[in-house]
Design an enzyme around this catalytic site. Sequence first.
Site, PDB file in Angstrom:
ATOM      1  CG  ASP A 140      -1.608   1.241   1.335  1.00 13.00           C
ATOM      2  OD1 ASP A 140      -1.561   2.227   0.599  1.00 13.00           O
ATOM      3  OD2 ASP A 140      -2.969   1.104   1.951  1.00 13.00           O
ATOM      4  CG  HIS A 141       1.219   4.276  -3.309  1.00 14.73           C
ATOM      5  ND1 HIS A 141       0.184   3.785  -3.662  1.00 14.73           N
ATOM      6  CD2 HIS A 141       1.761   5.731  -3.333  1.00 14.73           C
ATOM      7  CE1 HIS A 141      -0.269   4.985  -4.104  1.00 14.73           C
ATOM      8  NE2 HIS A 141       0.403   5.961  -3.831  1.00 14.73           N
TER       9      HIS A 141
ATOM     10  CG  HIS B 153      -4.314   4.559  -0.959  1.00 17.04           C
ATOM     11  ND1 HIS B 153      -3.323   3.333  -0.850  1.00 17.04           N
ATOM     12  CD2 HIS B 153      -4.488   4.418  -2.252  1.00 17.04           C
ATOM     13  CE1 HIS B 153      -3.043   3.182  -2.097  1.00 17.04           C
ATOM     14  NE2 HIS B 153      -3.680   3.705  -2.809  1.00 17.04           N
TER      15      HIS B 153
HETATM   16  C1  BG6 Z   1      -3.434   4.725  -6.415  1.00 17.98           C
HETATM   17  C2  BG6 Z   1      -4.978   4.733  -7.132  1.00 17.98           C
HETATM   18  O1  BG6 Z   1      -3.347   3.710  -5.703  1.00 17.98           O
HETATM   19  O2  BG6 Z   1      -3.270   5.816  -5.781  1.00 17.98           O
HETATM   20  C3  BG6 Z   1      -4.791   5.943  -7.913  1.00 17.98           C
HETATM   21  O3  BG6 Z   1      -5.102   3.564  -7.786  1.00 17.98           O
HETATM   22  C4  BG6 Z   1      -4.771   7.038  -7.186  1.00 17.98           C
HETATM   23  O4  BG6 Z   1      -6.331   5.904  -8.608  1.00 17.98           O
HETATM   24  C5  BG6 Z   1      -3.278   6.887  -6.529  1.00 17.98           C
HETATM   25  O5  BG6 Z   1      -4.592   8.267  -8.279  1.00 17.98           O
HETATM   26  C6  BG6 Z   1      -3.250   8.394  -5.521  1.00 17.98           C
HETATM   27  O6  BG6 Z   1      -1.841   8.059  -5.159  1.00 17.98           O
HETATM   28  P1  BG6 Z   1      -0.904   9.034  -4.827  1.00 17.98           P
HETATM   29  O7  BG6 Z   1       0.456   8.533  -4.426  1.00 17.98           O
HETATM   30  O8  BG6 Z   1      -0.847   9.974  -6.000  1.00 17.98           O
HETATM   31  O9  BG6 Z   1      -1.641   9.985  -3.665  1.00 17.98           O
END
Ligand code: BG6
Length: 495
Positions: A181-182, A244
């Site tokens: 989960d980045h 997230h």
């Molecule tokens: C991803 C989603 O996990 O997270 C995307 O699939 C979203 O739809 C993105 O845009 C948002 O990540 P960040 O790091 O740009 O906030």
Amino acid sequence: SKLNPTIFVIFGGTGDLNKRKLAPALYNLYTEGYMPSKFAIIGTGRTAFTDEKYQKELLHSVNEFSRNGKVKKDKWDVFSQSIHYCTIDIKSQQTFENLKGEIEKYQADFGENTQVIFYLAVAPNLFPLIAQCLHQYKLTGNEENCRIVIEKPFGHDLESAKELNLLLSGIFTEKQIYRIDHYLGKETVQNMMAFRFANSLFEPLWNRTYIEHIQISVTEQLGVGDRGGYYEGAGALRDMIQNHLLQLLCLVGMEAPISFNADEIRDRKVEVLRAVRPFKPEEISSHAVRGQYSKGWVEGKEVPGYRSENGVDAHSNTETFAAVKFFIDNWRWQGIPFYLRTGKRMNQTSSIITIQFKDVPHHIFSNNVAETWQQNRLIISIQPEASIRLQVQSKRPGLDMVLNPVDMVFNYKGTYENDSPEAYETLLLDAILGDQTLFMRGDQVEAAWELVMPIIHTWENKKSLSFPNYAADSWGPEEAEALIARDGYHWFTLP
Ligand code: BG6
């Protein structure tokens, strides 16, 4: 470096994620001295490439997407010698034998402690197939020397997430499985643990006695772009809230862990998810709001509505916005609402968590003295601004007694000289180190799915008659304002 020699095998080696995130992250780890002294990167995909051609492709990507700008030629020349390519066809035994041969060659060369990390940066329907192939060709090693990293989405619903967990646990131990989960790798998200548990100031106030409500808001200006095909089957609840936003909720809501240990921390987080009050079907409409964007204007340019995006059904019922009000049934949080919202094509790109504290017990200042009365707020801004603000009332300088709210600001910019690493640099390094703290454990993923399933079911069974219900470049549907306004609050944005 003392790190064990490492072989990265990237499934989806010609894909977007590798180009934008993984390759730049690996290169940056290398230039900053965090890569093991012996490493190999084996990209795999269906298209045939020579090593040279593949190295050139990645050079383009790193130049375009690395946070450090263009590569230094001498560094790249050495780094790229470790990049290889292996054509893989899931159905072809020969190609897996080839891959196995490559891996064994490096294992022999790098010596005893060599570890292999399989990174599945592919479409989710390939996760089980690839895992089974790794098993079939005896590539799964053991707990010490082999790991598998699984990208999102982990399952499409509770049932498929359980199935995937079951399949993986028949092949790997939980210690070998790294579910990404980045958001957890983001610098400001990691700091929440430090902020809460390395300071004595906040924890005594961090409960229902002093906090009135909490907001977690992740808004994006972009639309779905070229991901319409994927997004149609997902929607905001699956794409953002299940993973997230619920992870952020865990970090805000968790009890203090006994130590900074992966399972200890993940235990505390899972307890939060288990304590979230499940919705009864009849409660969904008063606790969850969905939205879909229509066309609009962004910076002077007209942008299409969701239903006109590529790969999207002209009558699509997929939500591009979701807001949910949760309660956590435990001693700390009983009765305190947690409002979550996320959406695409919103007025601002901003991820913030706001903790609103209760009002003072007795007002000694009259209304005209308090020019603007505002209860204390703590705003943790994750991105794009990386900051923490404490909003307090203060006397405006002057001969009259006039109060207004001011911000005590900790801004990363100006406090720290270094740029923050990308989430993927942190997460890849942790995978090399064998640290699972910032990865999702199987039970966490399932607990999160369990929470959103009633909403998903209700929404899928009942088409929204009002879609599209918010204009591009707006703050989302009016119902989302109403959801929070009913309780006497409004959504906060950064000043
Ligand atoms: C991803 C989603 O996990 O997270 C995307 O699939 C979203 O739809 C993105 O845009 C948002 O990540 P960040 O790091 O740009 O906030």
